[in-house]
Design a protein around this motif. Structure first.
Motif, PDB file in Angstrom:
ATOM      1  N   UNK A 145    -120.152  25.467  18.459  1.00  0.00           N
ATOM      2  CA  UNK A 145    -118.880  23.508  18.988  1.00  0.00           C
ATOM      3  C   UNK A 145    -119.404  22.753  17.974  1.00  0.00           C
ATOM      4  N   UNK A 146    -119.162  21.881  17.607  1.00  0.00           N
ATOM      5  CA  UNK A 146    -118.973  21.097  16.539  1.00  0.00           C
ATOM      6  C   UNK A 146    -119.018  19.358  17.135  1.00  0.00           C
ATOM      7  N   UNK A 147    -117.905  19.474  18.172  1.00  0.00           N
ATOM      8  CA  UNK A 147    -117.160  18.467  18.490  1.00  0.00           C
ATOM      9  C   UNK A 147    -117.427  18.438  20.483  1.00  0.00           C
ATOM     10  N   UNK A 148    -116.786  17.038  20.707  1.00  0.00           N
ATOM     11  CA  UNK A 148    -117.204  16.748  21.841  1.00  0.00           C
ATOM     12  C   UNK A 148    -116.163  15.781  21.547  1.00  0.00           C
ATOM     13  N   UNK A 149    -114.456  16.592  23.060  1.00  0.00           N
ATOM     14  CA  UNK A 149    -113.725  15.538  22.952  1.00  0.00           C
ATOM     15  C   UNK A 149    -114.345  14.423  23.563  1.00  0.00           C
ATOM     16  N   UNK A 150    -113.702  13.342  23.396  1.00  0.00           N
ATOM     17  CA  UNK A 150    -113.571  11.811  24.165  1.00  0.00           C
ATOM     18  C   UNK A 150    -112.423  12.025  24.882  1.00  0.00           C
ATOM     19  N   UNK A 151    -111.453  12.408  24.405  1.00  0.00           N
ATOM     20  CA  UNK A 151    -110.005  12.966  25.062  1.00  0.00           C
ATOM     21  C   UNK A 151    -109.470  13.661  24.291  1.00  0.00           C
ATOM     22  N   UNK A 152    -107.844  13.783  24.445  1.00  0.00           N
ATOM     23  CA  UNK A 152    -107.395  14.270  24.115  1.00  0.00           C
ATOM     24  C   UNK A 152    -105.387  14.682  24.418  1.00  0.00           C
ATOM     25  N   UNK A 153    -104.809  14.863  23.547  1.00  0.00           N
ATOM     26  CA  UNK A 153    -103.154  14.913  23.543  1.00  0.00           C
ATOM     27  C   UNK A 153    -102.958  15.599  22.717  1.00  0.00           C
ATOM     28  N   UNK A 154    -101.842  15.771  23.291  1.00  0.00           N
ATOM     29  CA  UNK A 154    -101.330  17.026  21.715  1.00  0.00           C
ATOM     30  C   UNK A 154    -100.228  16.015  21.361  1.00  0.00           C
ATOM     31  N   UNK A 155     -99.416  16.717  20.910  1.00  0.00           N
ATOM     32  CA  UNK A 155     -98.600  15.423  19.921  1.00  0.00           C
ATOM     33  C   UNK A 155     -97.287  15.457  21.489  1.00  0.00           C
ATOM     34  N   UNK A 156     -96.615  14.370  21.748  1.00  0.00           N
ATOM     35  CA  UNK A 156     -95.884  14.274  22.842  1.00  0.00           C
ATOM     36  C   UNK A 156     -94.450  13.763  22.440  1.00  0.00           C
ATOM     37  N   UNK A 157     -93.073  14.203  23.530  1.00  0.00           N
ATOM     38  CA  UNK A 157     -92.158  13.363  23.290  1.00  0.00           C
ATOM     39  C   UNK A 157     -92.558  11.648  23.538  1.00  0.00           C
ATOM     40  N   UNK A 158     -91.952  11.149  23.389  1.00  0.00           N
ATOM     41  CA  UNK A 158     -91.651  10.033  24.010  1.00  0.00           C
ATOM     42  C   UNK A 158     -89.988   9.495  24.081  1.00  0.00           C
ATOM     43  N   UNK A 159     -89.633   9.146  24.355  1.00  0.00           N
ATOM     44  CA  UNK A 159     -87.955   9.412  24.485  1.00  0.00           C
ATOM     45  C   UNK A 159     -87.255   7.509  25.477  1.00  0.00           C
ATOM     46  N   UNK A 160     -86.421   7.175  25.486  1.00  0.00           N
ATOM     47  CA  UNK A 160     -86.365   6.282  25.461  1.00  0.00           C
ATOM     48  C   UNK A 160     -85.163   5.801  26.572  1.00  0.00           C
ATOM     49  N   UNK A 161     -85.809   5.547  28.193  1.00  0.00           N
ATOM     50  CA  UNK A 161     -84.642   6.011  29.565  1.00  0.00           C
ATOM     51  C   UNK A 161     -83.690   4.991  29.110  1.00  0.00           C
ATOM     52  N   UNK A 162     -83.401   3.962  28.533  1.00  0.00           N
ATOM     53  CA  UNK A 162     -82.280   3.288  28.708  1.00  0.00           C
ATOM     54  C   UNK A 162     -81.784   3.379  27.267  1.00  0.00           C
ATOM     55  N   UNK A 163     -81.838   3.785  26.480  1.00  0.00           N
ATOM     56  CA  UNK A 163     -80.910   4.125  25.445  1.00  0.00           C
ATOM     57  C   UNK A 163     -80.121   5.945  26.097  1.00  0.00           C
ATOM     58  N   UNK A 164     -81.043   6.720  26.767  1.00  0.00           N
ATOM     59  CA  UNK A 164     -80.217   7.844  26.922  1.00  0.00           C
ATOM     60  C   UNK A 164     -78.835   7.255  28.199  1.00  0.00           C
ATOM     61  N   UNK A 223     -85.630   3.338  18.181  1.00  0.00           N
ATOM     62  CA  UNK A 223     -85.248   4.444  18.276  1.00  0.00           C
ATOM     63  C   UNK A 223     -85.691   5.265  20.118  1.00  0.00           C
ATOM     64  N   UNK A 224     -84.258   6.757  19.650  1.00  0.00           N
ATOM     65  CA  UNK A 224     -84.489   7.509  20.672  1.00  0.00           C
ATOM     66  C   UNK A 224     -85.254   7.635  21.242  1.00  0.00           C
ATOM     67  N   UNK A 225     -85.453   8.809  20.781  1.00  0.00           N
ATOM     68  CA  UNK A 225     -86.544   9.958  20.570  1.00  0.00           C
ATOM     69  C   UNK A 225     -87.132  10.042  19.491  1.00  0.00           C
ATOM     70  N   UNK A 226     -88.616   9.601  19.863  1.00  0.00           N
ATOM     71  CA  UNK A 226     -89.822  10.751  18.987  1.00  0.00           C
ATOM     72  C   UNK A 226     -91.195  11.310  19.418  1.00  0.00           C
ATOM     73  N   UNK A 227     -91.225  11.814  17.922  1.00  0.00           N
ATOM     74  CA  UNK A 227     -92.159  12.114  17.805  1.00  0.00           C
ATOM     75  C   UNK A 227     -93.901  11.623  17.669  1.00  0.00           C
TER      76      UNK A 227
END
Lengths: 428, 281, 296
Positions: free
Chosen positions: A144-163, A274-278
């Protein structure tokens, strides 16, 4: 003649005095020996970024109070230059004790030999607590070469209003790229109050390594990637061609801003164009910096899969690593365990949305209140380990290049993957 | 005759129009920087943009001044650039005078050597420089940064000053020699005062280059207390997550205005100094 | 006596040039020499580096075989030639214009110089902001005057990325070139023009038969300086495009940086830098020779 020499000496002395006038500060001199106070140097890019400054000031205070005898010296570098600067310092034999590390840099760090495994330094219980999906992505030669401070995958953010404006249900966001394409078409039929274009689906393809991670995430979700599980190159495989074809469609229908960096996408999302983005989970911080009201419409979802393959993502996160020539590796490990403690992470989470990499922290109330709460449970499952190849940064840049080839370059997906294959055969 | 006149005035009008258009184009980016820094975020990203903000929004400025770091970066940059200029002028005057008045084969080689260092990319030498500085404990000092910035600017200023000394009539110096003055007296009492415009021009030039530095400051300085401007901007405002254009243009204004002021004060000398120096040299 | 004097002269001259040579020698020359040497060995950044040895130009061969060197070389030349040509033409034209007695001449002269005091880092950001495809002001203005129909992603477009960076570079470099040319103009004696006017020479006649020929020397110097400057233009390109898209702005400086710091292969990075050094050196020597011989 003598006068000349005297004058020369005088002149040089003047130069010396003038120079001495420039303020000096030696390297943090640490006093050796048991028990005597010393300083650990922590290289980070976040310490000076507006938004996280107060947290880091408090952290230094807390740490020094709780660990008498150890002081922290922040070694701040801009995000874009930290990797290079730390390597320069390490190559000269003068590395910091702890290095904040973006996930894409880890292969370079581990391969360079300038970093040491954290296995022996962190407690076994601490290491066992890290989610196995994440831990396995931080291994290099089984260490193990690193300790995670924090993580997150790539996620989808979307704009509920535009939806809503586009007649889509904000509570049932798309889960596959096929569905996302439909949603993106509906959204980009809209335009804002000034008749400006609204983009449906933002995918970063700018010429920076982190965009490469986003492209790889997409390739993997189409069943492609760089290597298969046996380690064979599949960079010119069907999955990648499909993914690139999808990107080409996005581009052709002008649903995606061209060659955008993540920062550009965040700004567009912040101004409602922008409606949806990664993005990475903490990218929302950039959105909020521009428009705090974005909290009202921003929603999060797990990354897209396709009809035939499940969603996958590279591990994104801030890691903590310890250089091989660190002066105080034990104190560095103490620091790492300290900043990743429940209390500290809870405090940090107030200024940055992220996920926690250890199972014992899963029940933190702060996490439940965060914008990322809806995906917390599902996130570890989409993380897919990527081999620690020494050419990883280069590979990421190459992936942005093939994404650019099929979009602004107008190439065929097959042409692009063939070019990538030729590159990979030569370099990897 | 009348036809010729109107032809000429049309040409004149065209000529002025081009002139004005070009100057407007050169200045527009700076104007845009200024305007952007006075707009709230929601205005900044609006298209169509507002070219004349109807009210001055000062929050970006307040925030920049509040956090205090920025002032320190500015101050550091000022110190480093000033001392660099000073050291540079001393060394370059001597070298320029030497090449102009006491030319030998060795000085010729050295002066070519000096100029050729301008042709190598800076990125190629940072590792070697870092290692060198580590060995002599000059990392993380303004002294170290000043020395290397001096080294990068000396070749050009030497060349400028050499040209300047070439222009000074040698007869004044010769008559001083006849009066029994030493070489050094001639240099300090006679040549130097005459070279004042040249010195100002060279000084301004090296100040600008030192003010502009990014890569050396980034590599050789790691303590926030000693950071210089460009690195500081990049560290604080070009973070991992966003381009906060309001904030970025504000610090840009701060980083540029002191130079404007300095420049207006000394600009006259720059033209004068260059006239004699670089132009004829 | 005479020889003793001359020896003392030489000694004095050398003593004067010593401080400058020491500073430049230690801080620029040695590192450059070390870097050039690195170009001929395998040198990647890692711990416990084994002894390095001569590798038979492998770094150069690699760079040539992959076509990267050629691509960067070509882009650098395009960049340099484009920027320098524009600089010289614009600077000469502007200097002639602003050397006339026109109202506000002094003020105009000063404001034209303003971009020069903008730090390169800030200049790069400023242009990125202006050229931003979705909410940048450049696209808005160009659409308003009808020069383009759709917004252009300047820095993310294969055709436009290089010209965009060139514009920014031009903008930053113009004032210096301008001021040197202006200084040159002012050193032309006014009497020359006066007598030409008495002989009935028109404006363009005066420009082409007095100004330009007399500016020859200045223009030569300025070309040399701005060529060297343009070759070194790294921070601007790196900040604005990072060498992309699809290597469209990968100049030698960017390639060298990428090989050194992205791939951590300092051997190759130094090889690129060496090619660059040779290119600039050859150019300056040839250029100085050619222009000088034609003069006489």
């Amino acid at each position: 003649m003598r006068r000349v020499i005297v004058t020369m000496v005088f002149l040089l002395a003047t130069i010396g005095i003038v120079l001495a006038g420039g303020r000096q500060e030696g390297n943090a001199a640490s006093v050796g020996g048991e028990g005597s106070p010393f300083t650990i140097r922590v290289a980070t890019w976040a310490v000076q970024e507006s938004g996280t400054v107060p947290y880091f000031e408090a952290l230094k205070n807390d740490f020094e109070t709780d660990n008498p005898g150890i002081e922290i010296e922040w070694v701040g570098f801009p995000y874009g230059q930290l990797r290079e600067q730390v390597l320069i310092q390490a190559a000269a034999g003068n590395p910091p004790d702890v290095v904040q590390t973006a996930r894409p840099w880890l292969p370079d760090f581990a391969n360079s030999g300038f970093f040491q495994p954290v296995t022996g330094l962190l407690s076994e219980a601490y290491i066992a607590d890290i989610y196995p999906e994440i831990r396995s992505d931080l291994l290099y030669n089984d260490e193990l070469y690193a300790a995670p401070w924090f993580y997150g995958p790539f996620v989808v953010y979307y704009n509920a209003d535009l939806f809503e404006q586009a007649g889509l249900d904000p509570d049932a966001p798309p889960t596959t790229y096929e569905e996302a394409l439909e949603a993106a078409r509906a959204i980009s039929a809209l335009s804002d109050s000034e008749e400006n274009r609204i983009y449906g689906l933002g995918m970063t393809t700018g010429s920076v390594p982190v965009s490469g991670g986003a492209v790889l995430t997409m390739l993997m979700s189409f069943g492609g990637g760089v290597w298969d599980e046996q380690g064979n190159l599949i960079i010119d495989g069907a999955g990648n061609r499909e993914a690139l074809a999808f990107l080409k469609t996005l581009h052709a229908e002008r649903l995606n801003p061209e060659g955008a960096l993540l920062k550009d996408l965040r700004n567009l999302f912040a101004i409602g164009r922008l409606g949806i983005y990664i993005d990475q989970t903490w990218g929302m911080n950039g959105v909020m910096a521009i428009n705090p009201d974005a909290a009202d419409y921003a929603r999060i979802a797990l990354p897209f899969g396709t009809e035939n393959s499940p969603p996958r993502s590279t591990l994104e996160g801030h890691l903590l690593t310890i250089p091989a020539d660190a002066e105080h590796p034990e104190a560095a490990a103490t620091f790492i365990e300290y900043v990743t403690s429940r209390e500290q992470l809870a405090a940090y989470m107030e200024s940055l949305p992220f996920l926690l990499a250890r199972s014992s922290l899963g029940d933190m109330p702060e996490l439940q209140e965060s914008i990322v709460a809806p995906i917390a449970a599902g996130a570890p499952g989409v993380i897919t380990a990527v081999p620690k190849h020494p050419k990883m940064t280069d590979l990421f840049l190459e992936l942005t290049k093939i994404a650019q080839m099929v979009t602004i370059g107008g190439s065929d997906p097959a042409e692009a993957t063939a070019a990538a294959r030729a590159w990979a055969d030569r370099e990897l | 005759m009348a036809v010729g006149d109107s032809y000429r005035s049309v040409r004149h009008a065209l000529y002025y129009a081009t002139l004005v258009a070009f100057i407007a184009l050169m200045l527009f980016p700076l104007y845009w920087m200024l305007v952007t820094s006075f707009k709230p975020n929601i205005e900044i990203y609006r298209i169509p943009p507002r070219f004349f903000p109807d009210s001055l929004y000062l929050d970006h400025y307040a925030r920049t001044l509040e956090d205090g770091y920025f002032v320190r970066y500015l101050w550091n940059n000022f110190i480093v650039a000033s001392i660099t200029t000073l050291v540079n002028l001393i060394a370059a005057t001597l070298a320029g005078y030497s090449i102009s008045r006491y030319p030998t084969r060795i000085t010729a080689v050295i002066s070519f050597g000096l100029l050729s260092t301008q042709m190598f990319p800076v990125v190629g030498i940072v590792i070697a420089l870092y290692t060198l500085y580590l060995r002599v404990s000059m990392l993380n000092t303004h002294t170290g940064l000043i020395l290397v910035l001096t080294a990068t600017t000396i070749p050009f200023t030497t060349w400028m000053l050499k040209g300047f000394f070439d222009e000074l009539p040698k007869s004044i110096e010769d008559s001083a020699f006849v009066d029994g003055a030493s070489r050094l007296t001639v240099l300090t009492r006679i040549a130097l005062p005459l070279a004042k415009p040249g010195l100002l021009a060279a000084g301004l030039y090296s100040f600008m280059l030192a003010w502009n530095d990014f890569l050396f400051g980034l590599t050789l300085i790691s303590s926030d207390k000693l950071r210089t401007l460009s690195v500081g901007i990049s560290l604080r405002y070009l973070g991992e997550v966003s381009y906060d254009w309001g904030q970025v243009t504000t610090v840009a204004v701060f980083g540029t205005v002191p130079m404007f002021v300095l420049f207006f004060l000394f600009q006259r000398y720059l033209v004068e100094g260059l006239t004699a120096g670089a132009v004829k040299g | 006596m005479v020889t003793r004097l001359r020896v003392r002269d030489e000694f004095f001259g050398l003593a004067l040039i010593l401080p400058a040579s020491l500073i430049v020698g230690a801080l620029i020359f040695l590192p450059v020499a070390q870097s050039v040497a690195m170009g001929f060995v395998d040198y990647t950044l890692r711990r416990n580096q084994d002894g390095v040895s001569w590798n038979n130009f492998a770094n150069f061969v690699y760079l040539i075989e992959t076509g990267e060197l050629w691509n960067s070389w070509r882009i650098t030349l395009l960049f340099v030639i484009g920027v320098v040509t524009a600089l010289i033409v614009a600077a000469v034209a502007m200097a002639i214009a602003l050397n006339q007695r026109i109202p506000g001449q002094r003020l105009l002269r000063s404001v034209v110089l303003l971009p020069w005091v903008t730090p390169t880092m800030i200049a790069a950001l400023l242009w990125m902001w202006i050229l931003q495809p979705q909410y940048g002001v450049a696209n808005f203005l160009l659409r308003r005057v009808g020069m383009i129909e759709q917004p252009i992603s300047w820095l993310a477009s294969i055709q436009w990325a290089l010209p965009s960076v060139m514009v920014a570079s031009f903008w930053r470099q113009f004032p210096f070139v301008f001021i040197v040319v202006l200084a040159g103009l002012q050193s032309i004696p006014v009497e020359l023009y006066e007598s030409a006017m008495i002989d009935g020479a028109g404006f363009s006649r005066r420009v082409f038969s007095i100004t330009i020929p007399l500016l020859r020397n200045v223009i030569r110097v300025v070309i040399l300086m701005s060529v060297i400057q343009s070759f070194r233009q790294f921070p601007l390109v790196w900040t604005m495009t990072g060498g992309g898209p699809i290597d469209a702005t990968e100049t030698l400086a960017v390639l060298s940086y990428k090989q050194s710091f992205v791939n951590l292969n300092f051997g190759r990075g130094s090889a690129v830098a060496t090619v660059w050094l040779v290119t600039v050196l050859v150019f300056s020597v040839l250029f100085t020779r050619l222009v000088r011989t034609r003069e006489y």
